[in-house]
Write an enzyme that holds these catalytic residues in place. Structure first.
Site, mmCIF file in Angstrom:
data_model
loop_
_atom_site.group_PDB
_atom_site.id
_atom_site.type_symbol
_atom_site.label_atom_id
_atom_site.label_comp_id
_atom_site.label_asym_id
_atom_site.label_seq_id
_atom_site.Cartn_x
_atom_site.Cartn_y
_atom_site.Cartn_z
ATOM 1 N N ILE A 13 0.784 -1.130 0.000
ATOM 2 C CA ILE A 13 0.076 0.036 0.054
ATOM 3 C C ILE A 13 0.927 1.236 0.156
ATOM 4 O O ILE A 13 0.800 2.230 -0.514
ATOM 5 C CB ILE A 13 -0.945 -0.091 1.041
ATOM 6 C CG1 ILE A 13 -1.734 -1.287 1.199
ATOM 7 C CG2 ILE A 13 -1.950 1.108 1.072
ATOM 8 C CD1 ILE A 13 -2.381 -1.430 2.507
ATOM 9 N N ASN A 36 10.000 -6.718 4.522
ATOM 10 C CA ASN A 36 8.775 -7.397 3.800
ATOM 11 C C ASN A 36 8.820 -6.597 2.223
ATOM 12 O O ASN A 36 7.553 -6.544 1.915
ATOM 13 C CB ASN A 36 7.727 -7.447 4.463
ATOM 14 C CG ASN A 36 6.679 -8.285 3.861
ATOM 15 O OD1 ASN A 36 6.950 -9.293 3.084
ATOM 16 N ND2 ASN A 36 5.524 -8.024 4.095
ATOM 17 N N SER A 125 -6.882 -0.781 10.349
ATOM 18 C CA SER A 125 -7.749 -1.992 9.762
ATOM 19 C C SER A 125 -9.003 -2.110 10.311
ATOM 20 O O SER A 125 -9.494 -2.138 11.244
ATOM 21 C CB SER A 125 -6.701 -3.249 9.930
ATOM 22 O OG SER A 125 -7.485 -4.315 9.604
ATOM 23 N N THR A 127 -10.159 -4.905 10.899
ATOM 24 C CA THR A 127 -9.882 -5.978 11.807
ATOM 25 C C THR A 127 -10.406 -5.178 13.293
ATOM 26 O O THR A 127 -10.814 -6.249 13.951
ATOM 27 C CB THR A 127 -8.468 -6.678 11.856
ATOM 28 O OG1 THR A 127 -8.583 -7.894 12.474
ATOM 29 C CG2 THR A 127 -7.527 -5.618 12.542
ATOM 30 N N TYR A 150 -1.673 -9.004 15.998
ATOM 31 C CA TYR A 150 -1.551 -8.146 14.897
ATOM 32 C C TYR A 150 -3.046 -7.249 15.164
ATOM 33 O O TYR A 150 -2.647 -6.084 15.343
ATOM 34 C CB TYR A 150 -1.640 -8.964 13.903
ATOM 35 C CG TYR A 150 -2.199 -8.006 12.586
ATOM 36 C CD1 TYR A 150 -1.227 -7.072 11.998
ATOM 37 C CD2 TYR A 150 -3.611 -8.194 11.925
ATOM 38 C CE1 TYR A 150 -1.690 -6.471 11.125
ATOM 39 C CE2 TYR A 150 -3.876 -7.257 11.110
ATOM 40 C CZ TYR A 150 -3.151 -6.042 10.610
ATOM 41 O OH TYR A 150 -3.459 -5.310 9.454
ATOM 42 N N LYS A 154 -3.277 -3.111 16.144
ATOM 43 C CA LYS A 154 -3.951 -2.161 15.447
ATOM 44 C C LYS A 154 -4.709 -1.077 16.600
ATOM 45 O O LYS A 154 -5.007 0.225 16.561
ATOM 46 C CB LYS A 154 -4.635 -2.384 14.347
ATOM 47 C CG LYS A 154 -3.854 -3.057 13.332
ATOM 48 C CD LYS A 154 -3.146 -1.985 12.538
ATOM 49 C CE LYS A 154 -2.204 -2.572 11.496
ATOM 50 N NZ LYS A 154 -1.129 -1.549 10.947
ATOM 51 N N ASN A 179 -10.492 -4.676 2.564
ATOM 52 C CA ASN A 179 -9.397 -5.540 1.792
ATOM 53 C C ASN A 179 -8.848 -5.049 0.431
ATOM 54 O O ASN A 179 -9.329 -5.055 -0.555
ATOM 55 C CB ASN A 179 -10.075 -6.950 1.648
ATOM 56 C CG ASN A 179 -10.447 -7.707 2.796
ATOM 57 O OD1 ASN A 179 -10.969 -7.183 3.738
ATOM 58 N ND2 ASN A 179 -9.856 -9.000 3.034
ATOM 59 N N ASN A 199 -3.085 -14.079 1.861
ATOM 60 C CA ASN A 199 -4.272 -13.520 1.355
ATOM 61 C C ASN A 199 -5.054 -14.093 0.111
ATOM 62 O O ASN A 199 -4.071 -14.507 -0.856
ATOM 63 C CB ASN A 199 -4.010 -11.965 1.061
ATOM 64 C CG ASN A 199 -3.563 -11.272 2.391
ATOM 65 O OD1 ASN A 199 -2.389 -10.795 2.722
ATOM 66 N ND2 ASN A 199 -4.411 -11.025 3.341
ATOM 67 N N VAL A 217 -10.552 -22.807 -0.570
ATOM 68 C CA VAL A 217 -11.460 -21.638 0.070
ATOM 69 C C VAL A 217 -11.933 -22.196 1.166
ATOM 70 O O VAL A 217 -12.356 -23.351 1.767
ATOM 71 C CB VAL A 217 -12.869 -21.973 -0.883
ATOM 72 C CG1 VAL A 217 -14.027 -21.238 -0.358
ATOM 73 C CG2 VAL A 217 -12.459 -21.568 -2.511
ATOM 74 N N ARG A 231 -16.154 -10.217 2.073
ATOM 75 C CA ARG A 231 -15.314 -9.213 2.337
ATOM 76 C C ARG A 231 -15.602 -7.863 1.638
ATOM 77 O O ARG A 231 -16.282 -8.075 0.251
ATOM 78 C CB ARG A 231 -13.971 -9.531 2.222
ATOM 79 C CG ARG A 231 -13.454 -10.540 3.205
ATOM 80 C CD ARG A 231 -13.043 -9.981 4.619
ATOM 81 N NE ARG A 231 -12.652 -11.370 5.568
ATOM 82 C CZ ARG A 231 -13.537 -11.926 6.037
ATOM 83 N NH1 ARG A 231 -14.654 -12.020 5.971
ATOM 84 N NH2 ARG A 231 -13.029 -12.941 7.015
#
Ligand code: UD1
Length: 338
Positions: A13, A36, A125, A127, A150, A154, A179, A199, A217, A231
């Site tokens: 991003i 990363n 996020s 999340t 994680y 946030k 997402n 992902n 899936v 999502r």
């Protein structure tokens, strides 16, 4: 020219946001520890915008290095992406996540205070909402107990920002991403997951490219229309443009309160099976998939209420999920040379 620090600016991003900032006329300086991300992303950014951003390889957990950076640069605003983001890894190694994601934020904020930098944008996020009580999710929805370390980083980060905005002259905006998928249209930059993708969309494109034999899936017995999870998939370039809007809001003192939060999503929910079908349709590639057990920690359905971002910030998505999937495939083909 105003100078913006983008931490994690060589990441997925971050790199798209750097391009959007350059296009909007900002000078960008990137900090990234390359844990990363690849240094070659810098060339991709340059090929798109014609300008190479300044770049310093720096680990934000090193307080002295962070302080030294701010001595050398006069910064007008900070967009903070740098963080670890693998949910499963955070369950295995929580202290790494608390150290990496929280120390870096605290050191950056201390330097902002020290150097009179008042404008700060944070990568949050969806999340933080956990399993929502109602859909679409508005920014007022309660923050639920985090499912992973994680996710907890946030939530804690948002609290750190809220407290700092109360106590100092800092103005901050947390952007809660749904997402993000897709790549820049030029296929010069995109998502570069290390190892097996966690992902959905990178797994789909790698399956289409022949790197993976079968997409799993994770569950088709959820209480959704086709049984798979839902999502809100947002094009990464739309997401990048939202950061520019949010930054301009801070720089022109438009914030209604020193700390603000915005959802960044499309407002539309898509199931895993719908994403697979859409990918097959726009690319003509057949995806070999099988339905397996649910993945622990997955929520059933999340999608954004996008009203606040539109009415308050004047931002809405411009690109479709199909467009994002086509760009993700174009990028995967370029990376694999196919
Ligand atoms: C997760 C995190 C989010 C984080 C994001 C980016 C949670 C609840 N969400 O989002 O905070 O910002 O990753 O790292 O922690 N799926 C498959 N097969 C796969 C991969 C995924 O069926 O191989 C399904 C998942 O079950 C899910 C959907 O695809 O329903 C999207 O998964 P994913 O791309 O991993 O994103 P999230 O879990 O939504």
């Amino acid at each position: 020219m105003q100078k913006i620090l983008v931490t994690g600016g060589l990441g997925y991003i971050g790199s798209h946001t750097v391009v959007a900032l350059q296009e909007a006329g900002f000078e960008v300086v990137i900090i990234d520890d390359l844990s990363n991300a690849e240094a070659s992303v810098l060339s991709g950014i340059t090929r798109i915008s014609g300008t190479t951003p300044l770049f310093e390889k720096l680990d934000l957990r090193k307080k002295d290095s962070v302080a030294a950076f701010f001595k050398n640069h006069s910064i007008d605003g900070v967009i903070h992406f740098a963080a670890s983001k693998a949910v499963a890894e955070s369950v295995e190694n929580p202290l790494l996540y608390y150290e990496n994601n929280l120390h870096s934020l605290v050191y950056l904020l201390q330097e902002c205070a020290q150097n009179g930098i008042q404008n700060f944008i944070f990568s949050s996020s969806c999340t933080v909402y956990g399993e929502p009580d109602s859909l679409p999710i508005t920014e007022d929805a309660p923050v639920k107990q985090a499912i992973s370390p994680y996710g907890n980083t946030k939530q804690i980060s948002e609290e750190i920002l809220m407290d700092t905005c109360k106590a100092t002259s800092l103005k901050a905006i947390s952007l809660r991403y749904f997402n993000p998928i897709g790549a820049h249209d030029s296929a010069e930059i995109g998502e570069l997951p290390k190892g097996v993708p966690q992902n959905l969309v990178p797994f789909i494109t790698q399956t289409a490219a022949g790197l993976r034999t079968t997409l799993s899936v994770f569950g088709a017995d959820y209480p959704t229309a086709d049984g798979s999870c839902v999502r809100d998939y947002i094009h990464v370039v739309d997401l990048a443009e939202a950061h520019v809007k949010a930054l301009q809001r801070l720089l022109t003192n438009e914030s209604q309160t020193p700390y603000e939060v915005f959802n960044l999503g499309t407002g539309k929910g898509s199931s895993v099976l719908e994403v697979i079908k859409a990918f097959e349709k726009v690319t003509g590639q057949k995806i070999n998939y099988q339905i397996v057990d649910r993945r622990p920690g997955d929520v059933v359905a999340v999608y954004a209420d996008t009203k606040k971002a539109l009415e308050v910030m004047g931002w809405r998505t411009q690109r479709s999920m199909e467009n994002a999937l086509a760009s993700a495939w174009k990028w995967e083909r370029k990376v694999r040379g196919i």
